[in-house]
Design a protein around this motif. Sequence first.
Motif, PDB file in Angstrom:
ATOM      1  N   VAL A  52       0.810  -1.221   0.000  1.00 24.38           N
ATOM      2  CA  VAL A  52       0.000   0.000   0.000  1.00 24.38           C
ATOM      3  C   VAL A  52       0.839   1.265   0.000  1.00 24.38           C
ATOM      4  O   VAL A  52       0.354   2.319  -0.402  1.00 24.38           O
ATOM      5  N   ALA A  53       2.076   1.199   0.464  1.00 24.71           N
ATOM      6  CA  ALA A  53       2.931   2.390   0.507  1.00 24.71           C
ATOM      7  C   ALA A  53       4.373   1.945   0.713  1.00 24.71           C
ATOM      8  O   ALA A  53       4.616   0.885   1.296  1.00 24.71           O
ATOM      9  N   PRO A  54       5.321   2.741   0.249  1.00 20.42           N
ATOM     10  CA  PRO A  54       6.729   2.391   0.502  1.00 20.42           C
ATOM     11  C   PRO A  54       7.058   2.545   1.989  1.00 20.42           C
ATOM     12  O   PRO A  54       6.478   3.386   2.681  1.00 20.42           O
ATOM     13  N   CYS A  55       7.950   1.715   2.459  1.00 21.75           N
ATOM     14  CA  CYS A  55       8.352   1.756   3.861  1.00 21.75           C
ATOM     15  C   CYS A  55       9.381   2.868   4.069  1.00 21.75           C
ATOM     16  O   CYS A  55      10.340   2.967   3.295  1.00 21.75           O
TER      17      CYS A  55
ATOM     18  N   ASP B 121      12.743   2.652  20.524  1.00 21.90           N
ATOM     19  CA  ASP B 121      14.065   3.289  20.480  1.00 21.90           C
ATOM     20  C   ASP B 121      15.148   2.299  20.067  1.00 21.90           C
ATOM     21  O   ASP B 121      16.301   2.441  20.427  1.00 21.90           O
ATOM     22  N   TRP B 122      14.773   1.291  19.303  1.00 25.32           N
ATOM     23  CA  TRP B 122      15.719   0.275  18.874  1.00 25.32           C
ATOM     24  C   TRP B 122      16.692   0.870  17.863  1.00 25.32           C
ATOM     25  O   TRP B 122      16.264   1.501  16.892  1.00 25.32           O
ATOM     26  N   PRO B 123      18.001   0.666  18.064  1.00 29.98           N
ATOM     27  CA  PRO B 123      18.964   1.237  17.124  1.00 29.98           C
ATOM     28  C   PRO B 123      18.955   0.543  15.759  1.00 29.98           C
ATOM     29  O   PRO B 123      19.237   1.171  14.741  1.00 29.98           O
ATOM     30  N   ASP B 124      18.619  -0.737  15.729  1.00 30.01           N
ATOM     31  CA  ASP B 124      18.627  -1.500  14.481  1.00 30.01           C
ATOM     32  C   ASP B 124      17.217  -1.913  14.086  1.00 30.01           C
ATOM     33  O   ASP B 124      16.393  -2.244  14.941  1.00 30.01           O
ATOM     34  N   ALA B 125      16.981  -1.932  12.799  1.00 33.49           N
ATOM     35  CA  ALA B 125      15.676  -2.342  12.285  1.00 33.49           C
ATOM     36  C   ALA B 125      15.502  -3.853  12.407  1.00 33.49           C
ATOM     37  O   ALA B 125      16.449  -4.597  12.172  1.00 33.49           O
ATOM     38  N   PRO B 126      14.308  -4.314  12.774  1.00 34.18           N
ATOM     39  CA  PRO B 126      14.044  -5.755  12.739  1.00 34.18           C
ATOM     40  C   PRO B 126      13.952  -6.211  11.281  1.00 34.18           C
ATOM     41  O   PRO B 126      13.811  -5.394  10.369  1.00 34.18           O
ATOM     42  N   ALA B 127      14.005  -7.504  11.059  1.00 37.86           N
ATOM     43  CA  ALA B 127      13.892  -8.029   9.693  1.00 37.86           C
ATOM     44  C   ALA B 127      12.521  -7.728   9.097  1.00 37.86           C
ATOM     45  O   ALA B 127      12.405  -7.421   7.914  1.00 37.86           O
ATOM     46  N   VAL B 128      11.476  -7.800   9.922  1.00 39.86           N
ATOM     47  CA  VAL B 128      10.105  -7.641   9.441  1.00 39.86           C
ATOM     48  C   VAL B 128       9.289  -6.864  10.474  1.00 39.86           C
ATOM     49  O   VAL B 128       9.412  -7.109  11.674  1.00 39.86           O
TER      50      VAL B 128
ATOM     51  N   TYR C 179       3.687 -17.480  16.733  1.00 40.55           N
ATOM     52  CA  TYR C 179       3.925 -18.901  16.501  1.00 40.55           C
ATOM     53  C   TYR C 179       4.830 -19.112  15.288  1.00 40.55           C
ATOM     54  O   TYR C 179       5.777 -19.898  15.339  1.00 40.55           O
ATOM     55  N   GLN C 180       4.531 -18.428  14.205  1.00 40.99           N
ATOM     56  CA  GLN C 180       5.323 -18.588  12.992  1.00 40.99           C
ATOM     57  C   GLN C 180       6.755 -18.099  13.197  1.00 40.99           C
ATOM     58  O   GLN C 180       7.705 -18.723  12.721  1.00 40.99           O
ATOM     59  N   ALA C 181       6.929 -16.996  13.918  1.00 41.26           N
ATOM     60  CA  ALA C 181       8.277 -16.498  14.204  1.00 41.26           C
ATOM     61  C   ALA C 181       9.042 -17.519  15.040  1.00 41.26           C
ATOM     62  O   ALA C 181      10.194 -17.847  14.740  1.00 41.26           O
ATOM     63  N   ALA C 182       8.405 -18.043  16.073  1.00 41.95           N
ATOM     64  CA  ALA C 182       9.064 -19.028  16.936  1.00 41.95           C
ATOM     65  C   ALA C 182       9.401 -20.297  16.162  1.00 41.95           C
ATOM     66  O   ALA C 182      10.487 -20.866  16.331  1.00 41.95           O
ATOM     67  N   GLU C 183       8.497 -20.731  15.312  1.00 43.52           N
ATOM     68  CA  GLU C 183       8.735 -21.939  14.521  1.00 43.52           C
ATOM     69  C   GLU C 183       9.930 -21.750  13.570  1.00 43.52           C
ATOM     70  O   GLU C 183      10.653 -22.702  13.282  1.00 43.52           O
TER      71      GLU C 183
ATOM     72  N   ALA D 224       7.006  -6.887  15.332  1.00 45.36           N
ATOM     73  CA  ALA D 224       8.349  -6.916  14.747  1.00 45.36           C
ATOM     74  C   ALA D 224       8.983  -8.250  15.040  1.00 45.36           C
ATOM     75  O   ALA D 224       8.831  -8.801  16.135  1.00 45.36           O
ATOM     76  N   CYS D 225       9.714  -8.790  14.064  1.00 38.40           N
ATOM     77  CA  CYS D 225      10.408 -10.048  14.295  1.00 38.40           C
ATOM     78  C   CYS D 225      11.614 -10.167  13.380  1.00 38.40           C
ATOM     79  O   CYS D 225      11.761  -9.421  12.425  1.00 38.40           O
ATOM     80  N   GLY D 226      12.450 -11.113  13.736  1.00 35.76           N
ATOM     81  CA  GLY D 226      13.647 -11.366  12.950  1.00 35.76           C
ATOM     82  C   GLY D 226      14.456 -12.469  13.581  1.00 35.76           C
ATOM     83  O   GLY D 226      14.101 -12.993  14.651  1.00 35.76           O
ATOM     84  N   PRO D 227      15.547 -12.844  12.937  1.00 37.97           N
ATOM     85  CA  PRO D 227      16.397 -13.912  13.487  1.00 37.97           C
ATOM     86  C   PRO D 227      16.817 -13.593  14.919  1.00 37.97           C
ATOM     87  O   PRO D 227      17.174 -12.455  15.236  1.00 37.97           O
TER      88      PRO D 227
END
Length: 114
Positions: free
Chosen positions: A11-14, A27-34, A70-74, A108-111
């Motif tokens: 719907v819009a650019p990030c 206030d996270w210094p790094d972006a999550p993967a998703v 659940y999907q992130a944990a899996e 938000a999630c990521g490795p």
Amino acid sequence: YDPTRHALTPVAPCPDWPMLAKTLGVDWPDAPAVVVLLVAEGAGTLAKYGERGGRFLLIEAGVHLGALGYQAAEAGWAGSAIASFDDDAVLVLLGLSAPRHLAMLAYACGPARI
């Protein structure tokens, strides 16, 4: 979500991470993967169920939050629900507006970092 194609619809650019982090209230210094943003168009549910429709929208958002977790944990990822986001800023980011649209969920999630 496009129900005809059974697919997510861009719907819009990030924006860059510093701007998105401010919109999300983190206030996270790094972006999550998703970062997943869930927006509801609740008119039909609210018209059909009245004030109970709002509760149904919240329940549905909770179901999606559980599925995302659940999907992130899996996948061996870490994830976090974000409740500090600015509703109106999220909607503006997506080119949407209240009261037609409701910003329901940010996740938000990521490795996982070990």
